[in-house]
Design an enzyme around this catalytic site. Sequence first.
Site, PDB file in Angstrom:
ATOM      1  N   ARG A 233       0.844  -1.199   0.000  1.00 29.05           N
ATOM      2  CA  ARG A 233       0.000   0.000   0.000  1.00 29.05           C
ATOM      3  C   ARG A 233       0.881   1.251   0.000  1.00 29.05           C
ATOM      4  NH1 ARG A 233      -3.233  -2.581  -1.807  1.00 29.05           N
ATOM      5  NH2 ARG A 233      -5.376  -3.042  -1.171  1.00 29.05           N
ATOM      6  N   ASP A 257       4.413  -0.237  -6.707  1.00 30.24           N
ATOM      7  CA  ASP A 257       3.199  -0.498  -7.491  1.00 30.24           C
ATOM      8  C   ASP A 257       2.035   0.309  -6.936  1.00 30.24           C
ATOM      9  OD1 ASP A 257       1.789  -1.946  -9.519  1.00 30.24           O
ATOM     10  OD2 ASP A 257       0.909  -3.219  -7.968  1.00 30.24           O
ATOM     11  N   GLU A 262      -2.806   7.645  -4.897  1.00 33.29           N
ATOM     12  CA  GLU A 262      -2.991   7.069  -6.242  1.00 33.29           C
ATOM     13  C   GLU A 262      -4.434   7.152  -6.751  1.00 33.29           C
ATOM     14  OE1 GLU A 262      -1.759   3.020  -5.079  1.00 33.29           O
ATOM     15  OE2 GLU A 262      -3.775   2.342  -5.592  1.00 33.29           O
TER      16      GLU A 262
HETATM   17  P1  NAI Z   1      -2.471 -11.394   4.782  1.00 35.81           P
HETATM   18  O1  NAI Z   1      -3.477 -10.893   5.746  1.00 35.81           O
HETATM   19  O2  NAI Z   1      -2.489 -12.823   4.377  1.00 35.81           O
HETATM   20  O3  NAI Z   1      -1.012 -11.071   5.323  1.00 35.81           O
HETATM   21  C1  NAI Z   1      -0.649  -9.834   5.859  1.00 35.81           C
HETATM   22  C2  NAI Z   1       0.412 -10.091   6.914  1.00 35.81           C
HETATM   23  O4  NAI Z   1       0.861  -8.808   7.363  1.00 35.81           O
HETATM   24  C3  NAI Z   1      -0.135 -10.842   8.127  1.00 35.81           C
HETATM   25  O5  NAI Z   1       0.718 -11.936   8.417  1.00 35.81           O
HETATM   26  C4  NAI Z   1      -0.126  -9.804   9.237  1.00 35.81           C
HETATM   27  O6  NAI Z   1       0.145 -10.350  10.516  1.00 35.81           O
HETATM   28  C5  NAI Z   1       1.013  -8.906   8.773  1.00 35.81           C
HETATM   29  N1  NAI Z   1       0.971  -7.570   9.354  1.00 35.81           N
HETATM   30  C6  NAI Z   1      -0.089  -6.814   9.691  1.00 35.81           C
HETATM   31  N2  NAI Z   1       0.318  -5.633  10.191  1.00 35.81           N
HETATM   32  C7  NAI Z   1       1.679  -5.669  10.173  1.00 35.81           C
HETATM   33  C8  NAI Z   1       2.687  -4.758  10.575  1.00 35.81           C
HETATM   34  N3  NAI Z   1       2.381  -3.569  11.110  1.00 35.81           N
HETATM   35  N4  NAI Z   1       3.972  -5.118  10.406  1.00 35.81           N
HETATM   36  C9  NAI Z   1       4.290  -6.329   9.887  1.00 35.81           C
HETATM   37  N5  NAI Z   1       3.386  -7.226   9.481  1.00 35.81           N
HETATM   38  C10 NAI Z   1       2.096  -6.896   9.644  1.00 35.81           C
HETATM   39  O7  NAI Z   1      -2.608 -10.430   3.512  1.00 35.81           O
HETATM   40  P2  NAI Z   1      -2.035 -10.700   2.046  1.00 35.81           P
HETATM   41  O8  NAI Z   1      -3.069 -11.366   1.221  1.00 35.81           O
HETATM   42  O9  NAI Z   1      -0.705 -11.304   2.144  1.00 35.81           O
HETATM   43  O10 NAI Z   1      -1.911  -9.192   1.492  1.00 35.81           O
HETATM   44  C11 NAI Z   1      -0.937  -8.302   1.996  1.00 35.81           C
HETATM   45  C12 NAI Z   1      -1.167  -6.932   1.418  1.00 35.81           C
HETATM   46  O11 NAI Z   1      -0.808  -6.896   0.040  1.00 35.81           O
HETATM   47  C13 NAI Z   1      -2.626  -6.451   1.401  1.00 35.81           C
HETATM   48  O12 NAI Z   1      -3.046  -5.978   2.649  1.00 35.81           O
HETATM   49  C14 NAI Z   1      -2.579  -5.347   0.399  1.00 35.81           C
HETATM   50  O13 NAI Z   1      -2.176  -4.151   1.024  1.00 35.81           O
HETATM   51  C15 NAI Z   1      -1.462  -5.787  -0.551  1.00 35.81           C
HETATM   52  N6  NAI Z   1      -1.986  -6.168  -1.870  1.00 35.81           N
HETATM   53  C16 NAI Z   1      -1.507  -5.532  -2.982  1.00 35.81           C
HETATM   54  C17 NAI Z   1      -1.985  -5.822  -4.237  1.00 35.81           C
HETATM   55  C18 NAI Z   1      -1.458  -5.180  -5.487  1.00 35.81           C
HETATM   56  O14 NAI Z   1      -2.114  -5.269  -6.529  1.00 35.81           O
HETATM   57  N7  NAI Z   1      -0.307  -4.545  -5.478  1.00 35.81           N
HETATM   58  C19 NAI Z   1      -3.069  -6.810  -4.394  1.00 35.81           C
HETATM   59  C20 NAI Z   1      -3.439  -7.488  -3.171  1.00 35.81           C
HETATM   60  C21 NAI Z   1      -2.935  -7.150  -1.965  1.00 35.81           C
END
Ligand code: NAI
Length: 328
Positions: A233, A257, A262
């Site tokens: 993000r 990205d 944005e």
């Molecule tokens: P997920 O929920 O499976 O994993 C997120 C991880 O981040 C979890 O293990 C959580 O404990 C950890 N986390 C939360 N707050 C944190 C912090 N302050 N410091 C360190 N770790 C922390 O989510 P997933 O599916 O892996 O997605 C991750 C992120 O990727 C999404 O939230 C979204 O922002 C981003 N994303 C980007 C996309 C793109 O097109 N560029 C598309 C989809 C997701």
Amino acid sequence: MKILAYCVRPDELSSFEKYSKQIGHEVTVLKESFGPQNAHLAEGYDAVSILGNCNANKEAIEKISKLGVKYLATRSAGINNIDIEAAKKFDVRACNVPAYSPNAVAEFAVASTLCVARNLQQAIRRVDVQNFGLAGLIGFELRNKTIGFIGTGRIGLTTIKAFSGFGAKMIGYDLYQNEEAKKYIEYRTLDELFKEADIISLHCPLTDDNYHIINRENIAKMRDGVVIVNTARGALMDAEAVIEGLKSGKIAGLATDVYENEVGIFHNDHTNSLIKDDNLARLMQFPNVLVTPHFGFYTDEAVANMVEYSLQNLKDFEISGQCKNEIK
Ligand code: NAI
């Protein structure tokens, strides 16, 4: 269920057609992005379907609630554009699609990292103007580097696995450690990760706690010549601090990205207009910065998943009153 789907791209249409029939919904699609300005269009619908770049703020949610809309289903994983407190207050049940193909973003993070490591963007720009010189294009190999992953959830873990063949040392930081990730990485504290990593890849959601986690103070802790890859993000990075770091050489490369402001810029064609956001315009000028338009998720597989799973979420609400992907 009668659903009004906002912000529908042409590439989603065939999935909407297929899965609305298969799952059993009546869906009307709109091109426009959702927000308070057009929330009134949802009159007569049970649910509104949106994407991550829609503006589901308090005003918009209050409006759809007054129209009798009961559900707000985002087709994205990210939920930072939805005012969850407002959804609770106005009794609109919200859900997301947390589990679409994580490989889409993971593979993209690898591609972005390699692009910066090998100055691919510069090489492509130069060849476009018939400059086939090598000066300034020397890159580095990953096997001698330490890659630090912030966030080792679904996408983080898939990215770690995708990187595992390159021979780099891999470390990670997460609020909760992931047992499977431990097969590939060693966990560190956040400060240790900042100190040790040559490449930092962001895979955590945006929360109140990690807003601008890549800020002046933390950049100062990083290795000289660090490379930052942000496929998570935009607001995880303080763009001004990153620009300072790039200018001083502290940051040797950035692939992003996503960008904090944005919305309204990414996913639109601005060929004939000015980019009014000075920080974005500046970032785009650096030869060692790759800016891409938030399309890490954008694969055939992931787009179909996003439409299908969001429609299934609404079916679950309809049938049982419950949905495992409800945002609470
Ligand atoms: P997920 O929920 O499976 O994993 C997120 C991880 O981040 C979890 O293990 C959580 O404990 C950890 N986390 C939360 N707050 C944190 C912090 N302050 N410091 C360190 N770790 C922390 O989510 P997933 O599916 O892996 O997605 C991750 C992120 O990727 C999404 O939230 C979204 O922002 C981003 N994303 C980007 C996309 C793109 O097109 N560029 C598309 C989809 C997701």
